[in-house]
Motif scaffolding. Structure first.
Motif, mmCIF file in Angstrom:
data_model
loop_
_atom_site.group_PDB
_atom_site.id
_atom_site.type_symbol
_atom_site.label_atom_id
_atom_site.label_comp_id
_atom_site.label_asym_id
_atom_site.label_seq_id
_atom_site.Cartn_x
_atom_site.Cartn_y
_atom_site.Cartn_z
ATOM 1 N N THR A 115 7.733 50.084 -54.093
ATOM 2 C CA THR A 115 8.436 49.962 -55.230
ATOM 3 C C THR A 115 10.018 50.596 -55.480
ATOM 4 O O THR A 115 10.990 50.303 -55.983
ATOM 5 C CB THR A 115 7.756 50.331 -56.661
ATOM 6 N N GLY A 116 10.357 51.765 -54.482
ATOM 7 C CA GLY A 116 11.513 52.356 -54.747
ATOM 8 C C GLY A 116 12.550 51.540 -53.989
ATOM 9 O O GLY A 116 13.787 51.559 -54.393
ATOM 10 N N TYR A 171 14.170 49.640 -56.718
ATOM 11 C CA TYR A 171 15.597 50.374 -57.469
ATOM 12 C C TYR A 171 16.341 50.692 -56.548
ATOM 13 O O TYR A 171 17.632 50.375 -56.962
ATOM 14 C CB TYR A 171 14.696 51.541 -57.831
ATOM 15 N N ARG A 172 16.256 50.597 -55.151
ATOM 16 C CA ARG A 172 17.511 50.796 -54.248
ATOM 17 C C ARG A 172 18.073 49.621 -54.029
ATOM 18 O O ARG A 172 19.439 49.379 -53.929
ATOM 19 C CB ARG A 172 16.739 51.109 -52.880
ATOM 20 N N ARG A 226 18.884 52.254 -47.433
ATOM 21 C CA ARG A 226 18.513 53.678 -47.428
ATOM 22 C C ARG A 226 19.747 54.476 -47.193
ATOM 23 O O ARG A 226 19.634 55.731 -46.618
ATOM 24 C CB ARG A 226 17.545 53.902 -46.268
ATOM 25 N N VAL A 243 20.798 56.299 -56.922
ATOM 26 C CA VAL A 243 19.207 55.621 -57.311
ATOM 27 C C VAL A 243 18.701 56.239 -58.447
ATOM 28 O O VAL A 243 18.484 55.303 -59.419
ATOM 29 C CB VAL A 243 18.667 55.254 -56.064
ATOM 30 N N SER A 244 18.661 57.507 -58.659
ATOM 31 C CA SER A 244 17.818 58.152 -59.442
ATOM 32 C C SER A 244 18.519 57.640 -60.850
ATOM 33 O O SER A 244 17.595 57.622 -61.725
ATOM 34 C CB SER A 244 17.656 59.559 -59.305
ATOM 35 N N SER A 279 17.661 54.369 -61.950
ATOM 36 C CA SER A 279 16.243 54.282 -62.266
ATOM 37 C C SER A 279 15.995 54.863 -63.805
ATOM 38 O O SER A 279 14.669 54.568 -64.044
ATOM 39 C CB SER A 279 15.314 55.077 -61.099
ATOM 40 N N ARG A 335 13.965 49.511 -65.738
ATOM 41 C CA ARG A 335 12.452 49.911 -65.397
ATOM 42 C C ARG A 335 11.579 48.766 -65.896
ATOM 43 O O ARG A 335 10.762 48.191 -65.114
ATOM 44 C CB ARG A 335 12.005 51.303 -66.171
ATOM 45 N N GLY A 345 5.167 54.435 -55.331
ATOM 46 C CA GLY A 345 6.317 54.816 -56.329
ATOM 47 C C GLY A 345 6.502 56.163 -57.076
ATOM 48 O O GLY A 345 5.907 57.020 -56.445
ATOM 49 N N ARG A 346 6.952 56.080 -58.183
ATOM 50 C CA ARG A 346 6.941 57.243 -58.957
ATOM 51 C C ARG A 346 6.044 57.125 -60.316
ATOM 52 O O ARG A 346 5.738 57.886 -60.774
ATOM 53 C CB ARG A 346 8.333 57.565 -59.532
ATOM 54 N N ASP A 347 5.648 56.141 -60.680
ATOM 55 C CA ASP A 347 5.268 55.721 -61.863
ATOM 56 C C ASP A 347 3.898 54.681 -61.895
ATOM 57 O O ASP A 347 3.464 53.947 -62.642
ATOM 58 C CB ASP A 347 6.181 55.242 -63.015
ATOM 59 N N ARG A 356 17.061 64.440 -57.025
ATOM 60 C CA ARG A 356 16.440 63.424 -57.083
ATOM 61 C C ARG A 356 15.350 63.892 -58.109
ATOM 62 O O ARG A 356 14.647 63.208 -59.016
ATOM 63 C CB ARG A 356 16.114 62.502 -56.099
ATOM 64 N N ASP A 373 14.159 62.383 -61.589
ATOM 65 C CA ASP A 373 13.108 61.549 -61.694
ATOM 66 C C ASP A 373 12.012 62.029 -62.439
ATOM 67 O O ASP A 373 11.248 61.437 -63.130
ATOM 68 C CB ASP A 373 12.529 61.347 -60.472
ATOM 69 N N ARG A 389 13.339 62.296 -66.534
ATOM 70 C CA ARG A 389 13.876 61.140 -67.386
ATOM 71 C C ARG A 389 13.041 60.885 -68.506
ATOM 72 O O ARG A 389 11.630 61.116 -68.451
ATOM 73 C CB ARG A 389 14.047 59.756 -66.599
#
Ligand code: DC
Length: 227
Positions: free
Chosen positions: A35-36, A39-40, A90, A98-99, A102, A108, A128-130, A179, A183, A186
């Motif tokens: 999923t990153g 966002y990227r 990348r 990116v952060s 995001s 989101r 991902g993160r979430d 980041r 991250d 937020r």
């Protein structure tokens, strides 16, 4: 392995998510979703097309573009409206922005909607993160990967070297710390450990060990489900 599970893998940058998630998905014949990369991709377009400071345009673009991910031979290829952006997402300038992008709530919610759609039939390893907290709070298996900041900086620096880029480790570490901070702090769906996540500290583990720990956990969860 039943083919319908949703496996969520979250964690900070450099914790080993991508490597682990890819190998795990390969081993169990699941779809791997990064999923990153989504966002990227938005961040790359915003930088290239000069709207990186215009959140209205960023939201507009996110809502009106088609992002496609194609995982082939260990690489997630990313396309936006048919244009391949894989090799650019990348880059350092994307890492640096990116952060911030995001953090935008509408970005989101739109990307989470797309991610839900991609994973809705199960048979996915989504990283991902979430993912375990927001995208799939009812995921069958939730893993939170972590590693010390120094180890994460070493890994990322090596990745750059493999791509022919010599970025000082201190700069890489600084980017990771920044980041992590953005991250995790937020307001909308910050990076945090889901209550029912299985935590794996990868600092001293090999990739094989990481994958095996997760496989053991998946099997335990399956046994409980079948009880
Ligand atoms: O996993 P990555 O380093 O490629 O992710 C890049 C950035 O995207 C990360 O710093 C925060 C954001 N991201 C996010 O907010 N939520 C996700 N599910 C995945 C990534």
């Amino acid at each position: 392995m039943p083919n319908k599970l949703i496996i969520a893998i979250d964690g900070p940058a450099g914790s080993g998510k991508s490597t682990t998630a890819k190998i795990l998905a390969d081993r169990i014949g699941y779809l791997y979703i990064d999923t990153g990369a989504m966002y990227r991709a938005i961040t790359f377009l915003a930088i290239r097309d000069n709207f990186v400071n215009n959140s209205v345009e960023i939201i507009n673009k996110t809502k009106n573009c088609k992002i496609e991910l194609a995982y082939e031979n260990g690489l997630t290829r990313v396309f936006v409206d048919g244009e391949e952006v894989t090799e650019f997402i990348r880059e350092k300038d994307v890492n640096d922005c990116v952060s911030e992008i995001s953090k935008i709530e509408e970005v989101r919610s739109e990307l989470v909607r797309k991610q839900k759609e991609l994973g809705k039939n199960g048979g996915v390893v989504m990283e991902g993160r979430d993912i375990g907290t927001v995208v799939f709070p009812y995921a069958d298996v939730k893993v939170f990967l972590t590693a010390s900041i120094d180890e994460r900086a070493v890994r990322r620096t090596k990745e750059y070297v493999q791509k022919g880029k010599n970025i000082p480790m201190e700069d890489v570490k600084h980017n990771l710390e920044t980041r992590d901070k953005i991250d995790s702090s937020r307001i909308v769906s910050p990076l945090k450990i889901a209550e029912d996540a299985f935590i794996v500290d990868t600092t001293a583990l090999t990739v094989d060990e990481q994958v095996n720990e997760i496989l053991i956990q998946i099997n335990k969860i399956l046994e409980l489900k079948n009880d």
